[in-house]
Scaffold this active site. Sequence first.
Site, PDB file in Angstrom:
ATOM      1  N   HIS A   1       2.723  -8.481   2.335  1.00  8.59           N
ATOM      2  CA  HIS A   1       1.368  -8.054   1.953  1.00  8.59           C
ATOM      3  C   HIS A   1       0.465  -9.252   1.657  1.00  8.59           C
ATOM      4  O   HIS A   1       0.851 -10.180   0.968  1.00  8.59           O
ATOM      5  CB  HIS A   1       1.427  -7.145   0.719  1.00  8.59           C
ATOM      6  CG  HIS A   1       0.078  -6.779   0.195  1.00  8.59           C
ATOM      7  ND1 HIS A   1      -0.711  -5.835   0.806  1.00  8.59           N
ATOM      8  CD2 HIS A   1      -0.644  -7.266  -0.847  1.00  8.59           C
ATOM      9  CE1 HIS A   1      -1.852  -5.741   0.134  1.00  8.59           C
ATOM     10  NE2 HIS A   1      -1.844  -6.603  -0.866  1.00  8.59           N
TER      11      HIS A   1
ATOM     12  N   HIS B   1      -4.783   1.511   6.958  1.00 10.98           N
ATOM     13  CA  HIS B   1      -5.485   0.413   7.643  1.00 10.98           C
ATOM     14  C   HIS B   1      -4.547  -0.167   8.691  1.00 10.98           C
ATOM     15  O   HIS B   1      -3.347   0.146   8.704  1.00 10.98           O
ATOM     16  CB  HIS B   1      -5.941  -0.684   6.667  1.00 10.98           C
ATOM     17  CG  HIS B   1      -4.830  -1.415   5.988  1.00 10.98           C
ATOM     18  ND1 HIS B   1      -4.127  -0.895   4.936  1.00 10.98           N
ATOM     19  CD2 HIS B   1      -4.272  -2.629   6.225  1.00 10.98           C
ATOM     20  CE1 HIS B   1      -3.201  -1.759   4.538  1.00 10.98           C
ATOM     21  NE2 HIS B   1      -3.265  -2.817   5.321  1.00 10.98           N
TER      22      HIS B   1
ATOM     23  N   GLU C   1       0.810  -1.229   0.000  1.00  8.51           N
ATOM     24  CA  GLU C   1       0.000   0.000   0.000  1.00  8.51           C
ATOM     25  C   GLU C   1       0.837   1.270   0.000  1.00  8.51           C
ATOM     26  O   GLU C   1       0.339   2.333  -0.359  1.00  8.51           O
ATOM     27  CB  GLU C   1      -0.956   0.004   1.200  1.00  8.51           C
ATOM     28  CG  GLU C   1      -2.101  -1.001   1.097  1.00  8.51           C
ATOM     29  CD  GLU C   1      -1.754  -2.391   1.587  1.00  8.51           C
ATOM     30  OE1 GLU C   1      -0.551  -2.654   1.876  1.00  8.51           O
ATOM     31  OE2 GLU C   1      -2.665  -3.235   1.681  1.00  8.51           O
TER      32      GLU C   1
HETATM   33 ZN   LIG Z   1      -0.522  -4.669   2.686  1.00 12.22          ZN
END
Ligand SMILES: [Zn+2]
Length: 266
Positions: A60, A117, A10
Amino acid sequence: MKLYILTDLEGISYVVREEQTSPGSKEYEEACLLLTREVNAAIDGALEGGVTEILVNDLHGARGGFNLIPEELHEHARYVTGGPRTCRMAGLDESFDLAFMVGYHAMAGTQGAVLDHTMSTRVIVDAYINDRKVGEIGIDASILGYFNIPVALVTGCRMAVKEAESLLGNIEGVVVKEGFSRNFAMCLPPVKSRRLIREAAKRAVQRAKEFKPFKINPPITVRVKYSHPNYADIQARIPRVEREDSRTIVVRGEDLLDVMRILGWY
Ligand SMILES: [Zn+2]
């Protein structure tokens, strides 16, 4: 000198939308190439700075990382990939001198952050370690700190780097994009991000002795607030997980890794 590199998707330059972070689309494939090249830039810089051994952990993805593109990988590192994982931080031990976080993102609820997040966009609202609100930068830095490994470099959006600096002090930070909102940002061209990452990685290694591990003193209390009671219901069935309210659980312990293991974060 040994370096452990943690990677996420991200916080990579030009990654701003959800479809770029989930397998199964052309956008995701492109994001994986951008990720791999930023990791390669960090490796190049680290080698220029004097690192001799590098382990890269592709983190990830909920079930473990499988994002780096094998044919593009830098030859002077080894790689942790795949899952489901028996340990999120496989291969990590006290023999490492330094850590980098490449492509990291700000904690859930950070205004102006790109793809913010904490562990899961839909599931977790807030997380706290000993009453300090943390995201993945703080959680992973605390695990590295347990092994006495300081974080030297963090790359991501402006708010991710700001979060890292407020938690870890005067580290090397590379801002590859500035969020207008969660999926809307002004980005550097990837080729420039990679140059900045390479230069910062070299400086980070040269400054290695300046960085301090992020240590959490026991007793350890980790509190997690979920977006829905169902998630807390499931977690509360695990031994040693206490229910605090409808959407909140708490795990306590003397050993940070023990607590992180219960939460699935180590
Ligand atoms: Zn991630």
